[in-house]
Design an enzyme around this catalytic site. Structure first.
Site, mmCIF file in Angstrom:
data_model
loop_
_atom_site.group_PDB
_atom_site.id
_atom_site.type_symbol
_atom_site.label_atom_id
_atom_site.label_comp_id
_atom_site.label_asym_id
_atom_site.label_seq_id
_atom_site.Cartn_x
_atom_site.Cartn_y
_atom_site.Cartn_z
ATOM 1 N N GLY A 367 0.818 -1.199 0.000
ATOM 2 C CA GLY A 367 0.000 0.000 0.000
ATOM 3 C C GLY A 367 0.848 1.243 0.000
ATOM 4 O O GLY A 367 2.075 1.193 0.144
ATOM 5 N N PRO A 369 2.563 4.903 1.196
ATOM 6 C CA PRO A 369 3.178 5.269 2.487
ATOM 7 C C PRO A 369 2.149 5.879 3.427
ATOM 8 O O PRO A 369 1.243 6.611 3.012
ATOM 9 C CB PRO A 369 4.242 6.306 2.084
ATOM 10 C CG PRO A 369 4.485 6.082 0.630
ATOM 11 C CD PRO A 369 3.199 5.593 0.061
ATOM 12 N N LYS A 373 1.011 0.143 7.495
ATOM 13 C CA LYS A 373 1.493 -1.228 7.270
ATOM 14 C C LYS A 373 2.386 -1.687 8.423
ATOM 15 O O LYS A 373 2.212 -2.791 8.955
ATOM 16 C CB LYS A 373 2.264 -1.288 5.947
ATOM 17 C CG LYS A 373 1.442 -0.907 4.732
ATOM 18 C CD LYS A 373 2.209 -1.085 3.442
ATOM 19 C CE LYS A 373 3.390 -0.141 3.357
ATOM 20 N NZ LYS A 373 2.982 1.279 3.284
ATOM 21 N N SER A 690 -3.231 2.027 -18.664
ATOM 22 C CA SER A 690 -4.561 2.404 -18.182
ATOM 23 C C SER A 690 -5.002 3.785 -18.654
ATOM 24 O O SER A 690 -6.158 4.151 -18.432
ATOM 25 C CB SER A 690 -4.599 2.358 -16.651
ATOM 26 O OG SER A 690 -3.688 3.286 -16.103
ATOM 27 N N LYS A 733 -7.690 4.531 -7.501
ATOM 28 C CA LYS A 733 -8.041 5.528 -8.498
ATOM 29 C C LYS A 733 -9.358 6.223 -8.161
ATOM 30 O O LYS A 733 -9.490 7.439 -8.314
ATOM 31 C CB LYS A 733 -8.119 4.873 -9.872
ATOM 32 C CG LYS A 733 -6.763 4.372 -10.380
ATOM 33 C CD LYS A 733 -6.892 3.626 -11.689
ATOM 34 C CE LYS A 733 -5.523 3.133 -12.178
ATOM 35 N NZ LYS A 733 -5.624 2.372 -13.449
#
Length: 796
Positions: A367, A369, A373, A690, A733
């Protein structure tokens, strides 16, 4: 040239040179040539060879030998000094291969008036410096004292042969005595040059006596030190033989052998609970330690190795307590949101509780920063009662950082895996391998390849560190890795881990995290109390919207800390009243205004489409600009686009050309116009497929002159036939679109399964369109073309 000057030999002077003359010059670096002495010269430098050749071919054979001044780096390659020696080329020969060998004989001291290069040869204009000589008893006494000291120095110095002393005693002239002794005594270049400059013979002898006394003192101290060293070596040899005899006597008597240090190491190893294979190796090394001299470097190597064996927790472990309800409470108390991540962690712990011997998967938290985590790993360790150790792998390029160095290397140490286990004090800690996606590859090997064994549950039970050279059971250690992105993790290493994706937080989640965790922590760290500071909901929302553009909460915590420090300064000045921070006070306290609301287009524009991208820091909006100009049909792509993104732009351009008729674009348009596609933030590399539909929309808008709605964003790969293909990181997104103020988002229809990961409040505020073809995206994004007005009737 100075390095090739050997010890000179005294010769009588035969001819007096002219008082002033111009002769070839030879720069000698630090070397000094004294009058009445012979010196051999060997050189391969072209300019020096030309100078010697010019002197040898002249009638007088004169050449000026001039020392050079030291430069800033203490090399004697600076400008020529102002005093040198006039010499004659006695012999000269060109050796095979290029070097020149010559024999020069010094005559007189000369003052160098000037030097200049003429016809490729360095020339010097010099004038003779005559010795100032006052005969008398004092001068003879000075010469005799110099000879006496020179004889004492020669006795203690290995660099002065006895023949030099005999030659000095044959010289009659006091000035010649001083020059000969100065040339044969190991003096500093500056001291040699000072003696060459001195024309007063008595002054020259006095300066030489001071230098000889200093050299004699240095040699005496050196002789004393050598005597002491020889005495110490003799004592060591004697102690060694006595120690060996003592060992033999103890062995015959059946007594314990070894020094107290060895006995202490044996006691520690006995209490370390080593397994059989490690115990056998420790006993072997203890025997070696007994037979090695403690002064030997090998002794310290063996001792350090045994200390590592004794310090490792071979049989020390913490009792794992897996209580799922307690773990749920701890995870909920330490982290807000992340419900799916928590459920997957609890599932993992449930399997470990039902089958403790099971080799569970290696978890990998991926994931942006600042999303929690590392702190999530700490919470898991606290929930199951294990020691927590963290190992940062960012920037590691040496395989030995993982596996350790072999003991043959000086300063060898175990790898960081074993080091952290020793630091934890137990053999079953929870070890977090942080930033596993930032491992590098260097000439020392690939650390990612070394991690393959560490993170493979089928292999790590017999992990061998190069320093220990013994199997260590890593299957008892629970590994959790973290990464910002998966793309940079090698495939074989990624296959050994179960990936758990942690996406960015929504605005509501950030506000709640700030209120529950960040503010209390910063209040405590800055010496405040909760009663002295309060942030309103509006202040929280302003900090999130106007001052941070991140998926996590690190910058948000940094800003809250800045606010707390401002309040702490006021409290320290005596303002003990509670401080309530409102949105109006935030810019004043932070001393900067908020960033304007991002970043979606504020009006409909032609050729500007809003895309969505996934980065290591979470999702982000991406603008694609297209412009059309007269030309020959060339497509230009700028913005530091990667290879995949350039191919996606080519596919989008081909699709636009294929459907041009449908949008009223003439068949000759693309052969008479150039199209330029640019993605802003040109300093940032961009890649991936994308943005295909985004580029197709921007190009078609520019070509058809139809504006794009400002509140629409899109993502998806495009094919040549216009099909919209699925892409990754949909959650990141969509969260980025929500943060940017976008309210309509077009995504591939095959990504519908990813919508279940989107928070309900975000989905409620977004109009998400599922599109299978680019035409559907264009229908949503493009402003409809104006219909032509009907023609008015013309009266007859």
């Amino acid at each position: 040239m100075a390095d090739e000057i050997d010890r000179p030999t005294a010769v009588p002077s035969e001819h007096a040179p002219p008082i002033e003359l111009t002769v070839p010059a030879l720069l000698s670096g630090a070397g000094v040539l004294f009058p009445a002495l012979l010196v051999p010269v060997v050189t391969s430098e072209e300019h020096e060879i030309r100078s010697v050749d010019a002197a040898a071919s002249s009638a007088s054979k004169y050449i000026a030998v001039v020392a050079q001044q030291p430069s800033e780096d203490e090399r004697f390659d600076g400008a020529p000094r102002d005093v040198g020696s006039l010499a004659t080329v006695v012999r000269m020969a060109h050796l095979p291969g290029g070097p020149l060998q010559a024999l020069l004989r010094g005559y007189r001291r000369v003052r160098v008036l000037e030097t200049a290069e003429q016809d490729g040869v360095l020339q010097a204009r010099v004038v003779e410096l005559a010795d100032v000589l006052t005969p008398g008893p004092e001068l003879d006494a000075l010469a005799r004292e110099a000879l006496s000291l020179f004889q004492e120095v020669a006795k203690l110095s290995e660099s002065i042969p006895q023949e030099a002393v005999l030659a000095a005693q044959q010289i009659v002239a006091p000035g010649g005595v001083a020059d000969f002794i100065a040339a044969n005594t190991p003096l500093k270049p500056a001291d040699r040059y000072a003696l060459l400059r001195e024309t007063d013979v008595a002054g020259r002898l006095r300066a030489l006596l001071e230098l000889l006394r200093h050299e004699l003192q240095v040699l005496k101290v050196g002789a004393e030190l050598q005597s002491q060293v020889r005495g110490e070596l003799s004592k060591r040899e004697r102690d060694y033989y006595l120690r060996e005899q003592l060992k033999a006597i103890q062995k015959e008597l059946g007594e314990s052998e070894g020094t107290p240090e060895v006995a202490e190491l044996r006691r520690r190893i006995d209490g370390a609970g080593l397994p059989d294979h490690a115990r056998k190796e420790a006993e072997r090394e203890l025997e070696r330690l007994n037979s090695v001299n403690p002064a030997s470097p090998e002794y310290q190597v063996i001792r350090t190795y045994l200390e590592w064996l004794a310090d490792l927790p071979w049989n020390k472990s913490t009792r794992e307590r897996i209580d799922l309800r307690r773990a749920q409470r701890i995870l909920d108390a330490d982290h807000y949101g992340l419900e799916e991540v928590k459920q997957r962690v609890l599932d993992y712990l449930a399997v470990r509780k039902l089958r403790r011997a099971a080799r569970g998967p290696i978890l990998c938290f991926v994931g942006p920063p600042g999303v929690g985590k590392t702190s999530l790993g700490k919470s898991i360790a606290r929930a199951i009662g294990r020691q927590f150790v963290r190992l940062s792998l960012g920037g590691v390029r040496d395989e030995a950082e993982i596996r350790g160095h072999r003991r043959t290397y000086v300063g060898a140490m175990p790898g960081r895996i074993i080091q952290e286990i020793r630091r934890a004090g137990v053999n079953n800690p929870l070890m977090m391998l942080d930033e596993v996606d930032k491992l590098g590859v260097g000439i020392q090997g690939d650390p990612a390849a070394a991690l393959l064994e560490v993170l493979d549950p089928a292999q790590n039970s017999t992990f061998v560190d190069h320093y220990l050279d013994l199997p260590w059971d890593l299957s008892k250690t629970m590994f959790i890795t973290t990464a910002n992105q998966l793309d940079t993790i090698p495939g074989p290493l990624r296959d050994r881990m179960e990936v758990i994706t942690i996406s960015g937080y929504t605005e509501r989640e950030k506000v709640e995290i700030a209120r529950r965790y960040l503010v209390p922590r910063q209040v405590e760290e800055n010496g405040l109390t909760p009663a002295l500071i309060e942030l309103t909901d509006g202040a929280f929302h302003l900090l999130v919207r106007g001052y941070t553009r991140e998926a996590g909460v690190r910058n948000l915590e940094r800003l809250i800390g800045a606010l707390c420090r401002r309040v702490a300064r006021k409290v320290a000045l005596g303002e003990r009243t509670p401080h309530r921070i409102t949105p109006e006070q935030v810019p004043e306290l932070l001393e900067r205004p908020p960033v304007p609301e991002e970043e979606a287009q504020q009006r409909d524009e032609v050729g500007v489409a809003t895309g969505l991208a996934a980065t290591a820091a979470g999702g982000d909006v991406l603008f694609v600009e297209a412009a059309v100009m007269p030309g020959s049909g060339k497509l230009t792509l700028t913005g530091q686009l990667g290879e995949v993104m350039q191919e996606s732009a080519q596919a989008a351009f081909t699709y636009v050309r294929a459907c041009a008729d449908h949008y009223g674009i003439g068949p000759d348009f693309f052969s008479t116009h150039d199209i330029h596609v640019h993605v802003p933030a040109g300093a940032v590399p961009k890649d991936g497929p994308s943005a295909g539909v985004t580029m197709a929309t921007a190009v078609l808008s520019a070509v058809a002159r139809r504006p794009i709605r400002h509140g629409v964003a899109m993502t998806g790969e495009i094919t040549l036939r216009g099909k919209v293909m699925p892409v990754g990181a949909i959650k990141d997104k969509l969260l980025a679109a929500h943060r940017a103020g976008v309210r309509t988002v077009c995504i591939p229809a095959e990504n519908e399964r990813d919508l279940r990961d989107i928070p309900a409040d975000v989905r409620a505020e977004l109009d998400i369109r599922l599109c299978r073809h680019a035409d559907e995206v264009l229908d949503v994004a493009l402003v409809p073309a104006p219909r032509p007005e009907p023609l008015a009737a013309t009266p007859r």
